[in-house]
Design an enzyme around this catalytic site. Structure first.
Site, short mmCIF file in Angstrom:
data_model
loop_
_atom_site.label_atom_id
_atom_site.label_comp_id
_atom_site.label_asym_id
_atom_site.label_seq_id
_atom_site.Cartn_x
_atom_site.Cartn_y
_atom_site.Cartn_z
N SER A 271 0.90 -1.27 0.02
CA SER A 271 0.02 -0.13 0.05
C SER A 271 0.89 1.20 0.08
O SER A 271 1.88 1.27 0.54
CB SER A 271 -1.14 0.09 1.26
N LEU A 272 0.46 2.29 -0.79
CA LEU A 272 1.11 3.60 -0.71
C LEU A 272 0.53 4.44 0.04
O LEU A 272 0.85 5.70 0.40
CB LEU A 272 0.86 4.03 -2.19
N THR A 316 -9.24 -1.14 3.76
CA THR A 316 -9.19 -1.68 2.49
C THR A 316 -9.55 -3.25 2.49
O THR A 316 -9.92 -3.84 3.71
CB THR A 316 -7.80 -1.50 2.10
N LYS A 320 -14.01 -3.99 3.91
CA LYS A 320 -14.59 -2.67 3.67
C LYS A 320 -16.36 -2.88 3.86
O LYS A 320 -17.08 -2.03 4.26
CB LYS A 320 -14.61 -2.19 1.93
N ASN A 341 -14.67 2.84 3.98
CA ASN A 341 -13.17 2.72 3.64
C ASN A 341 -12.64 4.00 4.81
O ASN A 341 -11.26 3.92 4.90
CB ASN A 341 -13.01 3.10 2.25
N ASP A 356 -14.32 6.81 -1.36
CA ASP A 356 -13.99 6.08 -2.31
C ASP A 356 -14.84 6.64 -3.50
O ASP A 356 -14.25 7.33 -4.66
CB ASP A 356 -14.00 4.59 -2.50
N THR A 404 -19.61 -11.09 -14.86
CA THR A 404 -20.43 -12.23 -14.25
C THR A 404 -21.67 -11.53 -14.36
O THR A 404 -22.01 -10.67 -13.68
CB THR A 404 -19.98 -12.39 -12.85
N LYS A 407 -24.01 -11.04 -10.92
CA LYS A 407 -23.31 -9.91 -10.25
C LYS A 407 -23.84 -8.48 -10.70
O LYS A 407 -23.89 -7.50 -10.00
CB LYS A 407 -21.71 -10.02 -9.92
P1 NAP Z 1 -13.75 -5.93 -6.58
O1 NAP Z 1 -14.91 -5.69 -5.75
O2 NAP Z 1 -13.24 -7.57 -6.35
O3 NAP Z 1 -14.58 -6.02 -8.17
C1 NAP Z 1 -13.66 -6.32 -9.33
C2 NAP Z 1 -14.72 -6.42 -10.21
O4 NAP Z 1 -13.66 -6.78 -11.49
C3 NAP Z 1 -15.49 -7.44 -10.38
O5 NAP Z 1 -16.73 -7.00 -10.84
C4 NAP Z 1 -15.00 -8.36 -11.36
O6 NAP Z 1 -16.00 -9.24 -12.15
C5 NAP Z 1 -14.05 -7.58 -12.30
N1 NAP Z 1 -12.95 -8.37 -12.62
C6 NAP Z 1 -11.90 -8.95 -12.04
N2 NAP Z 1 -11.20 -9.60 -12.64
C7 NAP Z 1 -11.64 -9.72 -14.04
C8 NAP Z 1 -11.34 -10.23 -15.50
N3 NAP Z 1 -10.35 -10.94 -15.39
N4 NAP Z 1 -12.20 -9.93 -16.38
C9 NAP Z 1 -13.35 -9.43 -16.19
N5 NAP Z 1 -13.80 -8.82 -15.27
C10 NAP Z 1 -12.86 -8.91 -14.16
O7 NAP Z 1 -12.59 -5.09 -6.63
P2 NAP Z 1 -12.80 -3.45 -6.35
O8 NAP Z 1 -12.46 -3.35 -4.84
O9 NAP Z 1 -13.95 -2.90 -7.04
O10 NAP Z 1 -11.28 -2.90 -7.10
C11 NAP Z 1 -11.23 -3.00 -8.34
C12 NAP Z 1 -10.03 -2.10 -8.70
O11 NAP Z 1 -10.31 -0.91 -8.41
C13 NAP Z 1 -8.49 -2.58 -8.24
O12 NAP Z 1 -7.71 -2.47 -9.07
C14 NAP Z 1 -8.30 -1.61 -7.09
O13 NAP Z 1 -7.04 -1.41 -6.91
C15 NAP Z 1 -8.86 -0.32 -7.99
N6 NAP Z 1 -9.41 0.73 -6.94
C16 NAP Z 1 -8.49 2.03 -7.18
C17 NAP Z 1 -8.87 2.81 -6.25
C18 NAP Z 1 -8.32 4.31 -6.16
O14 NAP Z 1 -8.51 5.13 -5.36
N7 NAP Z 1 -7.79 4.70 -7.45
C19 NAP Z 1 -9.81 2.71 -5.10
C20 NAP Z 1 -10.53 1.54 -4.78
C21 NAP Z 1 -10.22 0.48 -5.81
P3 NAP Z 1 -16.89 -10.32 -11.65
O15 NAP Z 1 -18.14 -9.73 -11.09
O16 NAP Z 1 -17.16 -11.08 -12.87
O17 NAP Z 1 -15.95 -11.23 -10.82
#
Ligand code: NAP
Length: 525
Positions: A271-272, A316, A320, A341, A356, A404, A407
């Site tokens: 984490s940063l 995180t 969450k 968060n 977020d 999916t 979902k």
């Molecule tokens: P999450 O709740 O696990 O959701 C991930 C989503 O991505 C799910 O809907 C999943 O689809 C989809 N997914 C994962 N792998 C996939 C693949 N190979 N092909 C197609 N769809 C795929 O994760 P999250 O917490 O939302 O985080 C998602 C991203 O946001 C992460 O990379 C995280 O680092 C980033 N993020 C950034 C910030 C920021 O401040 N910039 C803040 C929060 C999160 P399915 O429903 O099909 O499994």
């Protein structure tokens, strides 16, 4: 104050230990259950002949509680006293004006009352340490509070709670009892045994534990995980040189001036947030630190936040959603999103927020207006949820696209917006495309949720990923003439909004962005 237990096998050896230990101990604890032929009058006289200032504790530990010595050499010579013999011995210690006698809470209220009355009868020179040991585990916080209350009701001058730490969070539960006792104006000794509990032996005196126990050397340990006196002194000296402890133990224990914050997640090593938040805290002139904690027991970690007066926490993956059930209050946006968060600790009252969605919206607002624009959101996880919520709140029109179907449909039903499967992304027209999946994140930088040909219709493309700063999606989008933005700004804004909630001060967003960009630059090489 450091207390050294006298754990010799014989009276003769104990007398030798006393002479040696009086030089460096604040208190000596005569472990009469370990000194087989211990003569209490001789031992107390020996201490007094060397020093008037060294405090004396007389203990005759119940065998089941003393067995914490485990495979320590002392375990082999634990003597078993009958209840009457033990009471007589402790009364004798009171006659001999020991500073404290230690009696286990498990001996029961009647025995404790007899001893307490005897102390009073002899002028109240001797105080009762009412102790509780759990040599196998650490009970729940509710149980620890119950134990504490019972000891107080039984007239403890000092409550002593020592448990076995199976996991690091057990330390937080037990250490949390120190400020709890202080709020109740009660002296307490609280720490954990075992390898995992060693950290509590260092933290307890800093938090205000009345005494810490240290062995003369490793051969004389009376409990597993106990540090030696020289180790304790070295640590204390180091802490005195440390900026935080120059402010005195009282400040640390009361947490009045220091504003400490934590990140709770698992894993957290990459984490940063610590880098970004600590740079901001320093620039804001706030005396405090932000540290990452890899948590395996969320409930204990939250007890630790209350107990140690940590002012706020970031939450995180994977906590969450699950964190919500442990909070005293959750704000409306976080409730609607269904995820927290950020935690604000308002004098022990934990309030959950979600920054977020706000971080994302602040980032989008820098790029475009939201009202009446359509947003294709790829993904249906936590970040997609925050995006849909924020876009709807600002009058935009979100469309969910997910791999999916179930979902994706569930999210679209929750917010009453359209849904497309990922395979149908090409059929969709929108003003802006937002990727909320991890596709393209380091080290899988060749991945993308949308092929370049599908990007032609979008004016704006946003990726929530910030490592790398320019994902394959963003590079393809730029090549198609789209305006793009990476997740870095979202990361900075969500963190800045956390700091604002914790401190009420506007944080230095440009600096926060700079330190993270520099670090990412080094990571990307
Ligand atoms: P999450 O709740 O696990 O959701 C991930 C989503 O991505 C799910 O809907 C999943 O689809 C989809 N997914 C994962 N792998 C996939 C693949 N190979 N092909 C197609 N769809 C795929 O994760 P999250 O917490 O939302 O985080 C998602 C991203 O946001 C992460 O990379 C995280 O680092 C980033 N993020 C950034 C910030 C920021 O401040 N910039 C803040 C929060 C999160 P399915 O429903 O099909 O499994």
């Amino acid at each position: 104050m450091i207390c050294v237990p006298i754990t010799a096998k014989t009276n003769k050896e104990a007398l030798r230990e006393i002479k040696r230990c009086c030089a460096f101990a604040d208190f000596l604890e005569l472990r009469m259950d370990l000194i087989a032929d211990g003569n209490l009058s001789d031992l107390i006289a020996a201490i007094r002949s060397v020093s008037d200032s060294v405090g004396i504790i007389v203990t005759c530990r119940k065998k089941e509680e003393a067995l914490s010595a485990g495979d320590l050499p002392q375990a082999k010579h634990i003597a078993e006293y009958s209840k009457t013999e033990k009471m007589d011995l402790l009364k004798k210690a009171i006659d001999l004006k020991a500073d404290f006698v230690d009696i286990e809470l498990r001996e029961g209220s009647d025995a404790i009352a007899k001893l307490r009355n005897y102390c009073v009868k002899l002028g109240g020179v001797t105080g009762l340490i009412i102790s509780y040991h759990d040599i196998k585990k650490t009970p729940s916080v509710a149980k620890l509070i119950e134990i504490f209350q019972q000891a107080v009701e039984n007239g403890a001058a000092v409550v002593k709670i020592v448990t076995f730490a199976k996991i690091a969070e057990d330390n937080l539960k037990v250490l949390g009892m120190i400020p709890y006792a202080q709020k109740n104006s009660q002296k307490i000794i609280a720490m954990c045994m075992g390898h995992e509990g060693r950290i509590s032996r260092i933290a307890a005196p800093l938090l205000g534990s009345y005494l810490s126990f240290a062995a003369q050397d490793f051969c004389a340990q009376s409990a597993p995980g106990q540090l030696t006196v020289s180790q304790m002194r070295q640590i204390n000296n180091l802490m005195q040189d440390h900026r935080l402890s120059n402010k005195s133990e009282a400040v640390l224990s009361a947490g009045q001036d220091l504003q400490n914050y934590v990140l709770l997640g698992n894993p957290v090593a990459q984490s940063l947030s610590p880098l970004m938040h600590n740079a901001a805290l320093q620039e804001m002139g706030i005396d405090g630190r932000y540290s990452a904690f890899c948590v395996s027991n969320l409930e204990s970690a939250l007890c630790g936040i209350k107990g140690m007066n940590i002012r706020g926490a970031s939450v995180t993956i994977p906590y969450k959603v699950s964190v919500m059930e442990y909070l005293d209050e959750v704000d409306e946006d976080a409730l609607n999103i269904g995820a927290v968060n950020t935690i604000v600790n308002n004098s022990g009252h934990l309030i959950g927020y979600n920054t977020d969605w706000l971080g994302l919206m602040l980032m989008i607002r820098e790029l475009m207006t939201v009202k009446d624009k359509t947003f294709a959101i790829i993904g249906a996880g936590g970040t997609a949820l925050a995006a849909v919520y924020g876009i709807l709140k600002e009058g935009g029109l979100p469309v969910i696209v997910n791999r999916t179907i179930a979902k994706g449909k569930s999210l679209s039903n929750k917010f009453n917006c359209p849904f497309y499967s990922l395979a149908d992304l090409g059929k969709l027209k929108a003003d802006c495309l937002i990727n909320t999946t991890p596709l393209g994140m380091y080290p899988h930088t060749d991945q993308t949720p949308a092929e370049a040909a599908m990007l032609t219709g979008y004016k704006y493309v946003i990726d929530v990923i910030y490592n790398p700063l320019k994902t394959r999606l963003l590079r393809d989008a730029e090549a198609q003439g789209c305006r793009t933005v990476s997740g870095l700004d979202m990361f900075v804004h969500q963190g800045a909004e956390q700091l604002k909630l914790w401190t009420g001060i506007e944080p230095p967003r440009a600096l926060m962005k700079k330190v993270v960009t520099e670090r990412l630059g080094k990571i990307e090489g």
